[in-house]
Write a protein that holds these residues in place. Structure first.
Motif, PDB file in Angstrom:
ATOM      1  N   ASN A  60      78.548 -12.924 -69.567  1.00 24.87           N
ATOM      2  CA  ASN A  60      77.248 -12.731 -70.180  1.00 24.87           C
ATOM      3  C   ASN A  60      76.513 -11.718 -69.603  1.00 24.87           C
ATOM      4  OD1 ASN A  60      78.414 -14.737 -71.821  1.00 24.87           O
ATOM      5  ND2 ASN A  60      77.050 -16.267 -70.815  1.00 24.87           N
ATOM      6  N   GLU A  61      76.603 -11.482 -68.295  1.00 18.41           N
ATOM      7  CA  GLU A  61      75.736 -10.490 -67.752  1.00 18.41           C
ATOM      8  C   GLU A  61      75.888  -9.026 -68.456  1.00 18.41           C
ATOM      9  OE1 GLU A  61      77.190 -12.750 -65.966  1.00 18.41           O
ATOM     10  OE2 GLU A  61      75.445 -14.004 -65.482  1.00 18.41           O
ATOM     11  N   GLY A  62      77.279  -8.715 -68.641  1.00 19.02           N
ATOM     12  CA  GLY A  62      77.438  -7.645 -69.247  1.00 19.02           C
ATOM     13  C   GLY A  62      77.825  -6.520 -68.267  1.00 19.02           C
ATOM     14  N   SER A  63      77.756  -5.350 -68.591  1.00 25.62           N
ATOM     15  CA  SER A  63      78.099  -4.147 -67.495  1.00 25.62           C
ATOM     16  C   SER A  63      77.160  -3.195 -67.558  1.00 25.62           C
ATOM     17  CB  SER A  63      79.281  -3.357 -68.367  1.00 25.62           C
ATOM     18  OG  SER A  63      80.391  -4.213 -68.455  1.00 25.62           O
ATOM     19  N   ASN A  64      77.356  -2.431 -66.440  1.00 26.08           N
ATOM     20  CA  ASN A  64      76.091  -1.397 -65.981  1.00 26.08           C
ATOM     21  C   ASN A  64      76.968  -0.153 -65.707  1.00 26.08           C
ATOM     22  OD1 ASN A  64      73.282  -0.464 -65.492  1.00 26.08           O
ATOM     23  ND2 ASN A  64      74.260  -0.518 -63.375  1.00 26.08           N
ATOM     24  N   PHE A  65      76.329   0.942 -66.532  1.00 25.82           N
ATOM     25  CA  PHE A  65      76.859   2.398 -66.148  1.00 25.82           C
ATOM     26  C   PHE A  65      75.733   3.055 -65.641  1.00 25.82           C
ATOM     27  CE2 PHE A  65      77.342   6.772 -67.304  1.00 25.82           C
ATOM     28  CZ  PHE A  65      78.557   7.104 -66.584  1.00 25.82           C
ATOM     29  N   THR A  96      80.963  -4.025 -63.507  1.00 23.45           N
ATOM     30  CA  THR A  96      81.294  -5.107 -64.462  1.00 23.45           C
ATOM     31  C   THR A  96      81.518  -6.270 -63.693  1.00 23.45           C
ATOM     32  OG1 THR A  96      81.817  -5.711 -66.715  1.00 23.45           O
ATOM     33  CG2 THR A  96      83.374  -4.708 -65.192  1.00 23.45           C
ATOM     34  N   THR A  97      81.668  -7.473 -64.528  1.00 26.18           N
ATOM     35  CA  THR A  97      82.393  -8.823 -63.861  1.00 26.18           C
ATOM     36  C   THR A  97      83.318  -9.219 -65.104  1.00 26.18           C
ATOM     37  OG1 THR A  97      80.644  -9.544 -62.610  1.00 26.18           O
ATOM     38  CG2 THR A  97      82.230 -11.205 -63.127  1.00 26.18           C
ATOM     39  N   LEU A  98      84.582  -9.204 -64.687  1.00 28.92           N
ATOM     40  CA  LEU A  98      85.652  -9.538 -65.889  1.00 28.92           C
ATOM     41  C   LEU A  98      85.460 -10.894 -66.038  1.00 28.92           C
ATOM     42  CD1 LEU A  98      88.416  -7.066 -64.900  1.00 28.92           C
ATOM     43  CD2 LEU A  98      86.824  -6.782 -66.738  1.00 28.92           C
ATOM     44  N   HIS A  99      85.489 -11.469 -67.345  1.00 26.83           N
ATOM     45  CA  HIS A  99      85.091 -12.840 -67.460  1.00 26.83           C
ATOM     46  C   HIS A  99      86.907 -13.542 -67.495  1.00 26.83           C
ATOM     47  CE1 HIS A  99      85.208 -16.271 -70.350  1.00 26.83           C
ATOM     48  NE2 HIS A  99      84.017 -16.396 -69.601  1.00 26.83           N
ATOM     49  N   GLU A 100      86.948 -14.564 -66.567  1.00 25.61           N
ATOM     50  CA  GLU A 100      87.866 -15.355 -66.387  1.00 25.61           C
ATOM     51  C   GLU A 100      89.457 -14.509 -66.467  1.00 25.61           C
ATOM     52  OE1 GLU A 100      87.878 -18.711 -65.846  1.00 25.61           O
ATOM     53  OE2 GLU A 100      85.698 -19.177 -66.652  1.00 25.61           O
ATOM     54  N   THR A 170      78.820 -24.419 -61.752  1.00 26.02           N
ATOM     55  CA  THR A 170      77.764 -23.773 -62.617  1.00 26.02           C
ATOM     56  C   THR A 170      77.715 -22.420 -63.257  1.00 26.02           C
ATOM     57  OG1 THR A 170      76.222 -23.088 -60.619  1.00 26.02           O
ATOM     58  CG2 THR A 170      76.063 -25.420 -61.458  1.00 26.02           C
ATOM     59  N   GLU A 171      78.873 -21.847 -62.674  1.00 26.02           N
ATOM     60  CA  GLU A 171      79.068 -20.540 -63.011  1.00 26.02           C
ATOM     61  C   GLU A 171      80.582 -20.127 -63.441  1.00 26.02           C
ATOM     62  OE1 GLU A 171      78.263 -15.946 -61.163  1.00 26.02           O
ATOM     63  OE2 GLU A 171      77.299 -17.803 -60.390  1.00 26.02           O
ATOM     64  N   LEU A 172      80.546 -19.481 -64.704  1.00 30.93           N
ATOM     65  CA  LEU A 172      82.024 -19.049 -65.007  1.00 30.93           C
ATOM     66  C   LEU A 172      82.666 -18.375 -64.022  1.00 30.93           C
ATOM     67  CD1 LEU A 172      81.623 -18.806 -68.871  1.00 30.93           C
ATOM     68  CD2 LEU A 172      82.862 -20.501 -67.833  1.00 30.93           C
ATOM     69  N   SER A 173      84.108 -18.307 -63.697  1.00 30.18           N
ATOM     70  CA  SER A 173      84.655 -17.372 -62.656  1.00 30.18           C
ATOM     71  C   SER A 173      84.824 -16.156 -63.285  1.00 30.18           C
ATOM     72  CB  SER A 173      85.996 -18.009 -62.615  1.00 30.18           C
ATOM     73  OG  SER A 173      86.680 -17.410 -61.585  1.00 30.18           O
ATOM     74  N   GLY A 174      84.664 -15.126 -62.507  1.00 27.51           N
ATOM     75  CA  GLY A 174      84.782 -13.879 -62.704  1.00 27.51           C
ATOM     76  C   GLY A 174      85.287 -12.853 -61.916  1.00 27.51           C
ATOM     77  N   VAL A 175      85.705 -11.718 -62.119  1.00 29.71           N
ATOM     78  CA  VAL A 175      86.096 -10.832 -61.198  1.00 29.71           C
ATOM     79  C   VAL A 175      85.424  -9.529 -61.017  1.00 29.71           C
ATOM     80  CG1 VAL A 175      88.279  -9.435 -60.117  1.00 29.71           C
ATOM     81  CG2 VAL A 175      88.736 -11.613 -61.029  1.00 29.71           C
ATOM     82  N   PRO A 176      84.191  -9.223 -60.234  1.00 24.66           N
ATOM     83  CA  PRO A 176      83.642  -8.161 -60.134  1.00 24.66           C
ATOM     84  C   PRO A 176      84.408  -6.984 -59.719  1.00 24.66           C
ATOM     85  CG  PRO A 176      82.759  -9.851 -58.568  1.00 24.66           C
ATOM     86  CD  PRO A 176      84.199 -10.355 -58.950  1.00 24.66           C
ATOM     87  N   MET A 177      84.132  -5.942 -60.470  1.00 26.48           N
ATOM     88  CA  MET A 177      84.662  -4.587 -60.382  1.00 26.48           C
ATOM     89  C   MET A 177      83.654  -3.445 -60.340  1.00 26.48           C
ATOM     90  SD  MET A 177      87.666  -3.080 -62.682  1.00 26.48           S
ATOM     91  CE  MET A 177      86.729  -2.907 -64.472  1.00 26.48           C
TER      92      MET A 177
END
Length: 203
Positions: A60-65, A96-100, A170-177
């Motif tokens: 949900n936080e989206g991405s940033n360039f 970004t953080t890739l969702h699940e 309390t937070e969905l798992s995601g892989v930061p990149m």
């Protein structure tokens, strides 16, 4: 110069992620996309034909360039204002953080390489790359701006760096990149953008 009353709400950007795409960097490849289809399915099909894998959607936080430039101001004796400004370094970073995401391409891209094997019980075992090992990839990020697709292309990139994976209820798992764009080989620049023509814009 437009006044506030002339600003059109259709041109205000409301952004959302469509997907992060990746393929291994190839110095001889000159087939980077320089256009984008008008539909989501068409845009994805274009990239799949070019060998890109969909790494997934973002959280949900989206991405940033971000592009940052380091500049130096040069002064001469008894001159208060600079007489020259030089641009010393330019850095372009996509975060970004890739969702699940548990697919192998996504994990390898996020951690900058690594190896996958299968365990005796049929599980997938990922071993991250050795410290100091760099791998290179080409990234395409598609985003939706007011129902039109905008595409960022980065030809030669490294990934890795700091990684913080949330393992909290309390937070969905995601892989930061974190993707760092390097100097290009065939592309016109380290990164470029394909955007819809704004209403009333020139060609």
């Amino acid at each position: 110069m437009p006044t506030l009353s002339e600003i059109k709400s259709a041109n205000l950007f409301i952004a959302g992620s469509l997907g992060v795409f990746w393929r291994e960097y190839d110095a001889d490849a000159d087939d980077l996309p320089d256009d984008v289809a008008t539909t989501v399915d068409g845009a994805r099909a274009e990239l799949e034909l070019l060998g890109f894998s969909l790494l997934g959607a973002t959280t949900n936080e989206g991405s940033n360039f971000r592009e940052s430039k380091q500049r130096t101001k040069h002064y001469v004796h008894q001159q208060r204002n600079p007489v020259l400004v030089t641009e010393d370094q330019v850095e372009a970073v996509f975060q970004t953080t890739l969702h699940e995401m548990l697919n192998q391409d996504a994990i390898s891209a996020a951690y900058g390489g690594g190896t996958w094997t299968t365990t005796a019980n049929g599980n997938a075992l990922f071993v991250p790359p050795e410290p100091g090992t760099l791998s290179y990839g080409t990234f395409v990020i598609d985003a939706l701006f007011n129902n039109s697709i905008t595409r960022y292309v980065m030809e030669r990139c490294t990934t890795g760096g700091d990684t913080d994976v949330a393992l909290r209820p309390t937070e969905l798992s995601g892989v930061p990149m974190t993707v760092d764009a390097l100097s290009p080989t065939n592309a016109p620049a380290a990164w470029y953008m394909v955007a819809p023509q704004p209403e009333g814009g020139g060609s």
